[in-house]
Design an enzyme around this catalytic site. Sequence first.
Site, PDB file in Angstrom:
ATOM      1  N   SER A  20      -4.197  -2.592   9.091  1.00  0.00           N
ATOM      2  CA  SER A  20      -3.221  -2.147   8.121  1.00  0.00           C
ATOM      3  C   SER A  20      -2.054  -0.629   8.831  1.00  0.00           C
ATOM      4  O   SER A  20      -1.389  -1.034   9.632  1.00  0.00           O
ATOM      5  CB  SER A  20      -3.062  -1.368   7.255  1.00  0.00           C
ATOM      6  OG  SER A  20      -3.908  -1.977   6.383  1.00  0.00           O
ATOM      7  N   ARG A  24       1.669  -0.804  11.187  1.00  0.00           N
ATOM      8  CA  ARG A  24       2.544   0.328  10.965  1.00  0.00           C
ATOM      9  C   ARG A  24       2.838   0.909  11.975  1.00  0.00           C
ATOM     10  O   ARG A  24       4.583   1.487  12.225  1.00  0.00           O
ATOM     11  CB  ARG A  24       1.243   1.371   9.733  1.00  0.00           C
ATOM     12  CG  ARG A  24       1.539   0.747   8.097  1.00  0.00           C
ATOM     13  CD  ARG A  24       1.102   1.454   7.584  1.00  0.00           C
ATOM     14  NE  ARG A  24       0.953   0.939   6.534  1.00  0.00           N
ATOM     15  CZ  ARG A  24       0.435  -0.183   5.714  1.00  0.00           C
ATOM     16  NH1 ARG A  24      -0.144  -1.286   6.890  1.00  0.00           N
ATOM     17  NH2 ARG A  24       0.631  -0.478   4.366  1.00  0.00           N
ATOM     18  N   ARG A 115       2.624 -17.240  -0.637  1.00  0.00           N
ATOM     19  CA  ARG A 115       2.015 -15.741  -1.253  1.00  0.00           C
ATOM     20  C   ARG A 115       3.885 -15.611  -1.703  1.00  0.00           C
ATOM     21  O   ARG A 115       4.695 -15.640  -1.206  1.00  0.00           O
ATOM     22  CB  ARG A 115       1.890 -14.997   0.182  1.00  0.00           C
ATOM     23  CG  ARG A 115       0.997 -15.702   0.150  1.00  0.00           C
ATOM     24  CD  ARG A 115       0.302 -14.808   1.151  1.00  0.00           C
ATOM     25  NE  ARG A 115      -0.158 -13.526   0.897  1.00  0.00           N
ATOM     26  CZ  ARG A 115      -1.486 -12.609   1.138  1.00  0.00           C
ATOM     27  NH1 ARG A 115      -1.309 -12.840   2.869  1.00  0.00           N
ATOM     28  NH2 ARG A 115      -1.842 -11.923   1.125  1.00  0.00           N
ATOM     29  N   SER A 158       0.067  -2.957  -4.465  1.00  0.00           N
ATOM     30  CA  SER A 158       0.077  -2.949  -3.664  1.00  0.00           C
ATOM     31  C   SER A 158       0.756  -2.126  -2.568  1.00  0.00           C
ATOM     32  O   SER A 158       1.682  -1.685  -3.195  1.00  0.00           O
ATOM     33  CB  SER A 158       0.978  -4.308  -3.975  1.00  0.00           C
ATOM     34  OG  SER A 158       1.252  -4.624  -2.459  1.00  0.00           O
ATOM     35  N   ASP A 303      -9.545  -5.963  -0.605  1.00  0.00           N
ATOM     36  CA  ASP A 303      -9.984  -7.913   0.955  1.00  0.00           C
ATOM     37  C   ASP A 303     -10.985  -7.438   1.659  1.00  0.00           C
ATOM     38  O   ASP A 303     -11.754  -8.688   2.271  1.00  0.00           O
ATOM     39  CB  ASP A 303      -9.540  -6.648   2.242  1.00  0.00           C
ATOM     40  CG  ASP A 303      -7.652  -6.489   2.413  1.00  0.00           C
ATOM     41  OD1 ASP A 303      -7.432  -7.268   1.981  1.00  0.00           O
ATOM     42  OD2 ASP A 303      -6.978  -6.050   3.526  1.00  0.00           O
TER      43      ASP A 303
HETATM   44  C1  S3P Z   1      -1.856  -4.080   2.811  1.00  0.00           C
HETATM   45  C2  S3P Z   1      -2.341  -4.153   1.625  1.00  0.00           C
HETATM   46  C3  S3P Z   1      -3.437  -4.844   1.011  1.00  0.00           C
HETATM   47  C4  S3P Z   1      -4.208  -6.154   1.772  1.00  0.00           C
HETATM   48  C5  S3P Z   1      -3.313  -6.634   3.400  1.00  0.00           C
HETATM   49  C6  S3P Z   1      -3.196  -4.907   3.479  1.00  0.00           C
HETATM   50  C7  S3P Z   1      -1.027  -3.504   3.413  1.00  0.00           C
HETATM   51  O1  S3P Z   1      -2.098  -5.776   0.604  1.00  0.00           O
HETATM   52  O2  S3P Z   1      -4.479  -6.078   1.231  1.00  0.00           O
HETATM   53  O3  S3P Z   1      -5.106  -7.131   3.822  1.00  0.00           O
HETATM   54  O4  S3P Z   1      -1.564  -2.956   5.012  1.00  0.00           O
HETATM   55  O5  S3P Z   1      -0.600  -2.633   3.429  1.00  0.00           O
HETATM   56  P1  S3P Z   1      -1.419  -5.441  -0.770  1.00  0.00           P
HETATM   57  O6  S3P Z   1      -0.599  -5.084  -0.160  1.00  0.00           O
HETATM   58  O7  S3P Z   1      -1.184  -6.914  -1.281  1.00  0.00           O
HETATM   59  O8  S3P Z   1      -2.094  -5.500  -1.918  1.00  0.00           O
END
Ligand code: S3P
Length: 413
Positions: A20, A24, A115, A158, A303
């Site tokens: 993540s 970013r 998705r 999310s 996750d």
């Molecule tokens: C993530 C958010 C999560 C996670 C994904 C990474 C992110 O998903 O499952 O592996 O980097 O913002 P969701 O935003 O769909 O919950």
Amino acid sequence: MKIRPRRLFTGDFKIPGDKSITHRAILFNGIASGEAVVTDALLGADCLSSVACMRALGAQIEVEGSSIRVRGAERLRAADCDCGNSGTTMRLLMGLVAGVGVEARLTGDASLSRRPMERVAAPLRLLGADIATTAGHAPVAVRPARLHGCTVDTHVASAQVKSALILAALGAEGETTVREPLLSRDHTERMLAAMGADIRADGCTVTVRRSALRAADVAVPADISSAAYFMALGALCGETLCRGVGVNPTRTGILTVFDRMGVDYALENERTVCGEPVADIRVRKSALRPLTLGGAVMPTLIDELPVIAALCAYADGESVITGAEELRVKESDRIRTTAAMLTALGGDVTERPDGFVIRGGGKLRGGRIDACADHRIAMSGAVALAASEAGGEILGAECVDISFPGFFTMLDP
Ligand code: S3P
């Protein structure tokens, strides 16, 4: 990939960088002024999709070892962006591209194209974005439009949806407030604040005003979602130490699970790196109690649920996991694929619409599993197999490269 059973599993691990945070750092620096270096970056296939998309949009990016040098584009250019398997790339780009006001077409692989994308497109339209999905899915077309701030309630906890809205808000007139039902990971809020954005977070509410970003170097901590496999192996088979792991409280639900299951673990050498809490995590073999899990903790371990389910299969009694319906829309339907994986190894699992009931006790037998093109199913299966009586094999194991290149070498050098 063959996995041998392990009586004893011990080791000291340098886990790859957080997925993540790496995404970013690439995306945000790609629209910032100046140049930044992202060190200890994850170079998994998902993050390389973010690199490729930002290059297509005009940012200059060089990958040097485990560092990524990013020079933001003053004005992004229109582009076709192939997001591969990466939901984070596609969803964050929807907001980023809308905020910058450039045209883009976002595509993905077969899994990503299944998705849901309206969860991002619909709230972005409330800010004035011009976005078309293909019957709710990719390909997604974003066209330039004037954005205006407003208050948006996301209907799902999310971080991808929240982050897309925050990125669009950076280019919107006035103030935007994003409220989510439960707090999801907050790496976006932390990193954008460090890059000079006008952003305030208060619980589940984030307020953003139009801002320009300044490039910022990022030292990426190890990914707790990747460390989770080696932490689980410590709990099942011996003792493991994972160094420099990100322990942002919006990500550490697995430690709550460890507390409830009676896992012996410790955080050592706690510190803060680039605005993110980091620690070394030591885990020792423990007798596992069954788990009851649901509610506000779920976004903080979403996750990790496949590997948590594997731990439950080794616990002494019946575990019940609820509130995990988001697993249905991950890289695979992880309620179905996790249940199928554990069942194939001799586990006793019942699927629920929003989770599982797992009756544990003793060791799993072992056997052959299908990764179902889902990196987290492959790695959770590897943990379940390493702790099993007989071990076995994983079909389609190469998908681990999405988030953890080198996983199998680290498991069995
Ligand atoms: C993530 C958010 C999560 C996670 C994904 C990474 C992110 O998903 O499952 O592996 O980097 O913002 P969701 O935003 O769909 O919950």
